[in-house]
Motif scaffolding. Structure first.
Motif, short mmCIF file in Angstrom:
data_model
loop_
_atom_site.label_atom_id
_atom_site.label_comp_id
_atom_site.label_asym_id
_atom_site.label_seq_id
_atom_site.Cartn_x
_atom_site.Cartn_y
_atom_site.Cartn_z
N ARG A 151 36.55 53.09 37.26
CA ARG A 151 34.74 54.17 36.79
C ARG A 151 34.31 52.96 36.49
NH1 ARG A 151 34.74 58.64 37.93
NH2 ARG A 151 35.97 60.56 37.77
N ASN A 152 35.07 51.60 36.35
CA ASN A 152 34.35 50.40 35.69
C ASN A 152 33.55 49.69 37.58
OD1 ASN A 152 33.62 50.96 33.64
ND2 ASN A 152 36.00 50.53 32.77
N LYS A 153 33.73 50.38 38.14
CA LYS A 153 33.80 49.50 38.97
C LYS A 153 34.32 48.51 39.75
CE LYS A 153 29.53 52.12 40.19
NZ LYS A 153 30.88 53.59 39.99
N LYS A 154 35.52 48.21 38.79
CA LYS A 154 36.72 47.12 38.91
C LYS A 154 37.72 47.62 40.11
CE LYS A 154 35.41 45.55 34.45
NZ LYS A 154 35.75 44.87 33.33
N VAL A 155 36.86 47.27 41.42
CA VAL A 155 37.86 47.75 42.67
C VAL A 155 39.05 46.88 42.52
CG1 VAL A 155 37.78 48.65 45.28
CG2 VAL A 155 36.06 48.74 43.88
N LYS A 156 39.02 45.36 42.79
CA LYS A 156 40.28 44.98 43.33
C LYS A 156 41.56 45.32 42.10
CE LYS A 156 40.53 42.40 46.84
NZ LYS A 156 41.04 43.14 47.41
N LEU A 157 40.61 44.97 40.47
CA LEU A 157 41.51 45.15 39.46
C LEU A 157 42.68 46.83 39.57
CD1 LEU A 157 42.90 45.49 36.53
CD2 LEU A 157 40.99 45.78 35.74
N HIS A 158 41.88 47.67 40.32
CA HIS A 158 41.92 49.01 40.17
C HIS A 158 43.74 48.89 41.94
CE1 HIS A 158 42.41 53.07 41.77
NE2 HIS A 158 41.37 53.24 42.58
N GLU A 159 43.06 48.61 42.70
CA GLU A 159 43.78 47.75 43.85
C GLU A 159 45.17 47.37 43.35
OE1 GLU A 159 41.66 45.64 47.31
OE2 GLU A 159 40.77 47.17 46.88
N ARG A 160 44.82 46.94 42.34
CA ARG A 160 46.44 46.00 41.77
C ARG A 160 46.78 47.03 40.88
NH1 ARG A 160 42.47 41.49 40.80
NH2 ARG A 160 42.57 39.98 43.01
N LEU A 161 46.50 47.55 40.55
CA LEU A 161 47.22 48.52 39.61
C LEU A 161 48.14 49.28 39.78
CD1 LEU A 161 44.45 48.76 36.39
CD2 LEU A 161 46.14 47.51 35.73
N MET A 162 47.33 49.95 40.78
CA MET A 162 47.82 51.19 41.40
C MET A 162 49.12 51.10 42.46
SD MET A 162 46.76 53.37 40.61
CE MET A 162 47.51 54.91 41.30
N THR A 163 49.11 49.45 42.94
CA THR A 163 50.12 49.13 43.68
C THR A 163 51.32 48.57 42.96
OG1 THR A 163 48.94 47.91 45.15
CG2 THR A 163 51.02 47.19 45.58
N PHE A 164 50.71 47.56 41.25
CA PHE A 164 51.81 47.97 40.24
C PHE A 164 52.59 49.43 39.52
CE2 PHE A 164 52.28 46.51 36.05
CZ PHE A 164 54.83 46.05 35.59
N ALA A 165 51.70 50.16 39.97
CA ALA A 165 52.78 51.35 39.57
C ALA A 165 53.73 51.73 40.57
CB ALA A 165 51.15 52.21 39.09
N ILE A 166 52.98 51.86 41.92
CA ILE A 166 54.10 52.10 43.42
C ILE A 166 55.36 51.66 42.95
CG2 ILE A 166 54.39 52.19 45.68
CD1 ILE A 166 51.53 52.99 46.12
N VAL A 167 55.29 50.10 42.63
CA VAL A 167 56.74 49.21 42.31
C VAL A 167 57.14 49.40 41.27
CG1 VAL A 167 56.82 46.74 41.91
CG2 VAL A 167 55.17 47.10 43.52
N LEU A 168 56.94 49.93 40.14
CA LEU A 168 57.10 50.50 38.71
C LEU A 168 58.04 52.14 39.54
CD1 LEU A 168 54.36 50.06 36.12
CD2 LEU A 168 57.18 48.86 36.03
#
Length: 176
Positions: A67-84
């Motif tokens: 929502r804050n247009k922090k695409v790289k952070l979003h990508e890393r967090l989503m990858t982390f969510a999948i790993v979790l």
């Protein structure tokens, strides 16, 4: 990237998505039928409940990031969510292959609420698999418009699964 190329990229992953979406629930069900004569410590369920809670938090943080247009952070967090989620699944399977299932001991409306949450959690955890995979593929293939459309469905499903996993654990924890 042209629309035709994006569609081609998506299709390349479709077979893998179908295979994983079918294989994962079937494997989990099959592995539940296998009992290994080794009991893992009882502290494992609170650990994987915490993993579910962290997953829910990570999903919210990823939503805020995009929502804050922090695409790289979003990508890393989503990858982390999948790993979790994968880590949760591995621990969950390991625990249930080595330990008997805990029976819920509550009564009355609490019992009905518990089983409603448990059943919807299980069904949604199966249903969310293809949504997560399709959403992820659309992101990595840079098919952002389609990614956004399906993410609007995937996020609440995945968030529900993560939160209800914690609720199920809290409700059954007195009976371990």
């Amino acid at each position: 990237m042209s629309d035709q190329k994006k569609i081609s990229e998506d299709k390349r992953y479709n077979k893998l998505i179908v295979v994983l979406s079918v294989t994962i629930p079937l494997a989990v069900a099959a592995l539940f039928g296998i009992k290994i004569d080794y009991e893992l410590p009882i502290f494992l369920p609170p650990i994987y409940a915490c993993i579910n809670a962290i997953t829910a938090l990570v999903l919210v943080l990823a939503f805020i990031a995009i929502r804050n247009k922090k695409v790289k952070l979003h990508e890393r967090l989503m990858t982390f969510a999948i790993v979790l989620s994968v880590l949760f699944l591995l621990m969950y399977i390991a625990y249930h292959m080595t330990s008997d299932s805990t029976k819920f001991g509550g009564e009355g409306i609490t019992k009905y609420f518990y089983y409603f949450v448990l059943i919807t959690h299980i069904l949604m955890s199966i249903a969310v698999i293809p949504f997560v995979l399709i959403t992820y593929v659309r992101a990595i293939t840079n098919n952002i418009e389609k990614h956004k459309k399906i993410a609007k469905i995937t996020f609440p499903l995945w968030f529900y699964v993560a939160i209800t996993g914690v609720v199920v654990y809290i409700m059954i924890s007195p009976y371990y």
